[in-house]
Design an enzyme around this catalytic site. Structure first.
Site, PDB file in Angstrom:
ATOM      1  N   GLU A 119       0.827  -1.213   0.000  1.00 10.41           N
ATOM      2  CA  GLU A 119       0.000   0.000   0.000  1.00 10.41           C
ATOM      3  C   GLU A 119       0.862   1.265   0.000  1.00 10.41           C
ATOM      4  O   GLU A 119       1.209   1.784   1.069  1.00 10.41           O
ATOM      5  CB  GLU A 119      -0.927   0.014   1.235  1.00 10.41           C
ATOM      6  CG  GLU A 119      -1.832   1.248   1.271  1.00 10.41           C
ATOM      7  CD  GLU A 119      -2.624   1.393   2.578  1.00 10.41           C
ATOM      8  OE1 GLU A 119      -2.247   0.767   3.573  1.00 10.41           O
ATOM      9  OE2 GLU A 119      -3.605   2.151   2.583  1.00 10.41           O
TER      10      GLU A 119
ATOM     11  N   LYS B  61      -2.729  -2.034  -2.996  1.00 12.29           N
ATOM     12  CA  LYS B  61      -3.713  -1.125  -2.398  1.00 12.29           C
ATOM     13  C   LYS B  61      -3.313   0.295  -2.763  1.00 12.29           C
ATOM     14  O   LYS B  61      -2.190   0.714  -2.497  1.00 12.29           O
ATOM     15  CB  LYS B  61      -3.759  -1.324  -0.882  1.00 12.29           C
ATOM     16  CG  LYS B  61      -4.736  -0.397  -0.170  1.00 12.29           C
ATOM     17  CD  LYS B  61      -5.143  -0.949   1.184  1.00 12.29           C
ATOM     18  CE  LYS B  61      -6.014   0.032   1.940  1.00 12.29           C
ATOM     19  NZ  LYS B  61      -6.637  -0.551   3.121  1.00 12.29           N
TER      20      LYS B  61
HETATM   21  P1  13P Z   1      -8.803   4.685   4.783  1.00  9.24           P
HETATM   22  O1  13P Z   1      -9.808   3.953   3.956  1.00  9.24           O
HETATM   23  O2  13P Z   1      -9.371   5.373   5.973  1.00  9.24           O
HETATM   24  O3  13P Z   1      -7.911   5.562   3.945  1.00  9.24           O
HETATM   25  O4  13P Z   1      -7.838   3.589   5.406  1.00  9.24           O
HETATM   26  C1  13P Z   1      -7.326   2.584   4.597  1.00  9.24           C
HETATM   27  C2  13P Z   1      -6.059   2.090   5.135  1.00  9.24           C
HETATM   28  O5  13P Z   1      -5.878   0.890   5.205  1.00  9.24           O
HETATM   29  C3  13P Z   1      -5.025   3.047   5.551  1.00  9.24           C
HETATM   30  O6  13P Z   1      -3.846   2.352   5.847  1.00  9.24           O
END
Ligand code: 13P
Length: 338
Positions: free
Chosen positions: A176, A218
């Site tokens: 991510e 992600k």
């Molecule tokens: P949000 O959907 O609140 O952005 O959080 C997703 C997430 O996994 C942040 O690390």
């Protein structure tokens, strides 16, 4: 197909997505405080229980990402959270990074840490029932100066090292690199930074011999910075998000999940709807779904406020949001089959 590839693909069952319930203790404390909820360990457990013990979530969720604290805790049913999810067909996962620290070469930027004892931690997380993992890096946009090439490179290198270790431990990695919404940048700039981030990341993943087929990406959506006051239309978001991803993300990965990043629940739903629609028009090669924290939890938290008597109403709001998200994914499946 290896077990890991099959697991990675199973997150994308039609109409299902992932709940990111992996706020660190510090983030959970601030998040709950913004709803007037004072936290300690028991309130955090009740917070997780609100979402994870809600009846019927298995129709909409293929996975839940936990913070390490929750992995060993029990729901009100006296069953450990990972087990009670697994019996309902929901994969339990774990955030494995240990947060961010300033990057010495560019102190306004942050680098994610957590590689040092990662292999031992992975063994214990797996033993506790986690089948997938997540590592988050943050990428800040500031004019044409940030992100710096060095920070992008260092964050990508650590994401790749983590992903390789997770696969070696037999767990699916979610990489991510979050391009932050905060700032005064345009949507086009966000698109360009997402593209550059993914190019850097995927060349590093190849260098580290990370298996693409059992990897999940992600990502943020391409959005105008939150200090511009500009509200992008879902079509604009879809166009620029997919253009960035199509130019930089290899087709062999298991799939792409989106974070909500500070969008309202409705915005995060409408934008996902437009993205899934456009993905089919573009012929995007990977399945897509949501992996939201805030956009999935916000409405329920506002009703819950930490009080037992508000649990049914809060769960109803959570289920309603899941239904809306599932419906926009479902529509895309129907279009694909048409
Ligand atoms: P949000 O959907 O609140 O952005 O959080 C997703 C997430 O996994 C942040 O690390």
């Amino acid at each position: 197909m290896t077990d890991l590839v099959a697991t990675a693909r199973s997150f994308f069952e039609p109409g299902k997505g992932i709940l990111a319930a992996d706020e660190s203790v510090a983030t959970a404390t601030t998040r709950l405080a913004s709803y007037g909820i004072e936290t300690g360990p028991e309130m955090r457990r009740a917070f997780r229980n609100l979402f994870c013990d809600a009846e019927g979530i298995e129709a909409y969720l293929s996975g839940v990402i936990f913070f390490s604290e929750t992995l060993l805790e029990k729901g009100d049913d006296h069953v450990r959270f990972p087990k009670s999810l697994a019996v309902r067909g929901i994969h339990p996962g774990i955030k494995v990074d240990l947060g961010k620290e300033p990057f010495p070469e560019s102190p306004k930027e942050m680098i994610t840490k957590g590689l040092i004892d990662l292999s031992e931690r992975l063994v214990s997380y797996k033993k506790a029932g986690a089948v997938f993992t997540k590592w988050r890096a943050v990428i800040r946009i500031e004019g044409d100066k940030l992100p710096s090439a060095q920070a992008l490179h260092e964050n990508a290198k650590r994401l790749a090292s983590y992903a390789r270790e997770a696969q070696m431990a037999g767990m699916v990695p979610i990489v991510e690199p979050e391009v932050l919404l905060e700032g005064t940048h345009s949507r086009k700039k966000s698109r360009a930074v997402i593209e550059e981030t993914m190019q850097t990341l995927f060349s590093m993943l190849a260098e580290h011999s990370v298996d693409r087929a059992s990897l999940i990406l992600k990502t943020s959506m391409a959005l105008s910075g939150d200090r511009t006051g500009k509200k992008d239309t879902p079509e604009e978001v879809a166009e620029d998000t997919l253009a960035a991803l199509m130019a930089s993300v290899p087709q062999q990965i298991a799939g792409v999940v989106f974070l909500s990043g500070g969008q309202s629940p409705d915005q995060a739903t409408d934008n996902l709807a437009a993205i899934t629609k456009r993905a089919q028009e573009f012929g995007a090669p990977w399945p897509l779904t949501f992996s939201y924290a805030r956009a999935l939890q916000e409405e329920a938290l506002a009703l819950w406020r930490g009080k037992e008597e508000n649990v049914p109403a809060a769960r109803e709001a959570f289920l309603a949001r899941l239904q809306k998200l599932s419906a926009v994914l479902g529509q895309s499946v129907e279009r694909m089959l048409a």
